[in-house]
Design a protein around this motif. Structure first.
Motif, PDB file in Angstrom:
ATOM      1  N   CYS A 218       9.621   8.702-141.178  1.00 27.95           N
ATOM      2  CA  CYS A 218       8.068   8.076-141.191  1.00 27.95           C
ATOM      3  C   CYS A 218       8.320   6.841-142.091  1.00 27.95           C
ATOM      4  N   SER A 219       7.159   5.911-141.879  1.00 25.97           N
ATOM      5  CA  SER A 219       7.042   4.592-142.589  1.00 25.97           C
ATOM      6  C   SER A 219       6.427   4.676-143.854  1.00 25.97           C
ATOM      7  N   LEU A 238       3.412   3.380-132.270  1.00 30.82           N
ATOM      8  CA  LEU A 238       4.205   4.582-132.896  1.00 30.82           C
ATOM      9  C   LEU A 238       3.462   5.336-133.866  1.00 30.82           C
ATOM     10  N   PRO A 239       3.349   6.492-134.076  1.00 30.43           N
ATOM     11  CA  PRO A 239       2.774   7.114-135.224  1.00 30.43           C
ATOM     12  C   PRO A 239       3.688   6.527-136.506  1.00 30.43           C
ATOM     13  N   ALA A 240       2.978   6.355-137.478  1.00 31.15           N
ATOM     14  CA  ALA A 240       3.507   5.864-138.716  1.00 31.15           C
ATOM     15  C   ALA A 240       4.385   7.175-139.323  1.00 31.15           C
ATOM     16  N   GLY A 241       3.999   8.091-139.217  1.00 33.14           N
ATOM     17  CA  GLY A 241       4.728   9.405-139.777  1.00 33.14           C
ATOM     18  C   GLY A 241       3.821  10.429-139.420  1.00 33.14           C
ATOM     19  N   SER A 276      -5.786   5.098-129.868  1.00 33.45           N
ATOM     20  CA  SER A 276      -4.488   4.762-129.888  1.00 33.45           C
ATOM     21  C   SER A 276      -3.748   5.902-128.848  1.00 33.45           C
ATOM     22  N   GLN A 277      -2.746   5.323-128.491  1.00 35.97           N
ATOM     23  CA  GLN A 277      -1.882   6.094-127.352  1.00 35.97           C
ATOM     24  C   GLN A 277      -0.273   6.083-127.682  1.00 35.97           C
ATOM     25  N   PHE A 278       0.514   7.131-127.608  1.00 35.31           N
ATOM     26  CA  PHE A 278       1.796   7.000-127.652  1.00 35.31           C
ATOM     27  C   PHE A 278       2.565   6.148-126.344  1.00 35.31           C
TER      28      PHE A 278
END
Length: 549
Positions: A218-219, A238-241, A276-278
């Motif tokens: 994760c970020s 992308l998800p940050a975490g 938001s989408q992956f």
């Protein structure tokens, strides 16, 4: 502008631990009093699950835990410490206001109300919802209370189906007119349950450590949605975490509140647009902690090589219980939450003989339509997590049930069933039945007509519907028994349940046939063959079951 702050206002439906009383509580109360609350329970299973994920994001943000030692310290307290929670709620208080002008909770403040639609779009299970699909209720929704709106908003972000949405003027339809399904819309999502809400949240509180890449890399900027200072993006990212994933904004949404002449606040309309989408190349495998995954050995272009395990209309989750308990390299992976609990068992933090309920929630969708939702419960004896031989014995019990179930399949011209299994031997009793009842062509009876008749009897559905309770008993008893003779008794009881369910299903199905001599002779002939093969299957598998895996 009306206000409804989720920290202070009652909106989370709970059952109090010392009784059957159902009541709505605030966000602060539900966490501060979590040991006195038995469970969160909404009428919608997907809402129940989604509420837990929001609470987990808060608990993670406040307490971590970075490792098993910190988890153990939290567990031993028996409740969440008030001071850190209250400090967190004070810091982010305005971000939990459902109708805030600048940061409305879980919403996008930049959306224009000129694109608003009925609030029913936020409730996919109702008749007036998207695509006019009548699923569970024929109620027409005109408005929701603020508490109802908050619950449906959270569930929608996690379980929204893919499809067309409103488009702002000037936007490119190819980019903004449609949206992918929300992260959990095709998954069977697992929640380990404790004796009270505190235990439930703790049992699903996976280690959260950026240094150890747990539960995944994760970020430094990973945070729940409500802590962000910027609006929700419409497009791939992308998800940050993990905290970002738990509160993923799959849609940009804005609720429009109104007051009536008595001052009562309600929500009648909502704006819903792409969120938001992956990216297409991103997979939740190895990241989502509450879902099991099954590898697709030959994915087509654009398909996920590790899709989540989901619900099937014709197959209850207990039949996939091995996939929830055991990971097999390059084949299947159990939920990461189960892996974390396994680590706690190995360390002695949790007793290996404990049995927790495992609740499974989710939807079955067909493109933009919700076909059904489901909430199932399995026992989770922790003994299975560290004992591959025990899981092997459970697999044998399930294979025995599947073998008996194939007696009810009608087969096809090449001897295969709809699930690809070779059923020419197992399904012979029903092949006899349909051949004897229906004359062959050219007397007006086609192969399709014959299969339709047997499918209409639905003997397989009757068989499986009777086995859920016996299987749960079998699952727990296997984990409790150690001596070989005791294991044999567990298998004998399970085999007896399979036999009784199969015989009852055959008789119930054939009772619906006409009483002509031809039909009675066909049923008697098929039943003799059915009973013979049933005895062979159960006897053979019982002998195998007695061997050490």
């Amino acid at each position: 502008m009306p206000t409804f702050n989720l920290i202070d206002e009652p909106w989370i439906p709970c059952i109090i631990a010392d009784g059957e009383v159902a009541t709505d509580v605030s966000l602060a109360e539900v966490l501060l009093q979590s040991s006195a609350i038995r469970e969160i329970l909404d009428a919608s299973p997907i809402t129940t699950l989604a509420l837990h994920r929001v609470l987990l994001a808060i608990v993670h943000r406040v307490f971590g835990p970075e490792d098993s030692g910190k988890w153990r310290a939290l567990w031993r307290v028996g409740g969440f410490e008030a001071q850190p929670l209250l400090a967190y709620f004070e810091k982010w208080h305005e971000r939990f206001d459902l109708f805030d002008d600048y940061h409305p909770f879980f919403q996008s403040p930049s959306l224009d109300f000129q694109y608003e639609h009925s609030i029913a779009l936020l409730v996919p299970e109702m008749a007036s919802s998207a695509n006019s699909a009548t699923l569970f209720d024929h109620t027409l929704i005109a408005s929701l209370t603020p508490a109802q709106s908050a619950r449906h908003l959270i569930a929608f972000q996690s379980f929204a189906v893919g499809g067309l949405l409103s488009l702002e003027k000037g936007q490119d339809p190819k980019q903004f007119k449609s949206a992918d399904a929300a992260p959990l819309s095709r998954a069977a999502v697992c929640l380990v349950k404790g004796a009270n809400l505190f235990e439930t949240l703790m049992l699903n509180l996976h280690q959260l450590s950026r240094a150890d890449d747990e539960p995944f890399e994760c970020s430094p900027h990973d945070a729940p949605l409500w802590e962000r200072s910027y609006d929700i993006s419409a497009g791939d990212r992308l998800p940050a975490g993990y905290l970002d994933l738990l509160t993923w904004p799959s849609r940009r949404i804005r609720l429009r509140p109104s007051r009536d002449e008595n001052g009562t606040v309600s929500v009648k309309t909502v704006v819903i647009m792409k969120g938001s989408q992956f990216p297409d190349t991103w997979s939740s495998h190895g990241k989502e902690t509450m879902v099991a995954f099954k590898k697709n050995p030959k994915p087509n272009k654009g398909q996920d090589p590790w899709p989540p395990l989901g619900f099937r209309e014709d197959k209850a989750s207990w039949r996939n219980s091995v996939a929830l308990l055991q990971s097999v390299e390059e084949d299947q992976e159990r939920p990461k939450t189960i892996d974390w609990i396994y680590d706690l068992v190995l360390e002695g933090t949790l007793g290996g003989q404990a049995v927790f309920p495992l609740d499974i929630y989710g939807l079955s969708t067909d493109k933009a339509l919700v076909r059904f939702w489901r909430h199932e419960r399995l026992p989770l004896p922790l003994a299975y997590l560290a004992d591959d031989q025990l899981v092997g014995r459970l697999r044998q019990g399930l294979e025995l049930a599947e073998d008996v179930g194939r007696l009810f399949l009608t087969g096809s011209a090449d001897g295969s069933s709809t699930d690809g299994a070779d059923v020419r031997v197992h399904s012979l009793p029903f092949q006899i039945l349909k051949a004897a009842i229906l004359p062959p062509p050219p007397l007006g009876r086609t192969k399709t007509k014959r299969k339709e008749l047997i499918d209409h009897l639905a003997p397989g559905a009757l068989y499986w519907s009777r086995l859920e309770v016996p299987f749960k008993k079998f699952m727990v008893k296997l984990a409790e028994e150690k001596a070989e003779n005791q294991l044999e008794n567990a298998f004998r009881e399970w085999a007896a349940a399979l036999r009784d369910s199969a015989i009852d299903a055959f008789r119930d199905a054939t009772l619906g046939l006409d009483g002509t001599g031809r039909t009675l002779r066909a049923v008697a002939m098929a039943e003799r063959e059915f009973n013979r093969r049933l005895g062979e299957l159960l006897g053979e598998r019982l002998r195998i079951a007695e061997e050490v895996v």
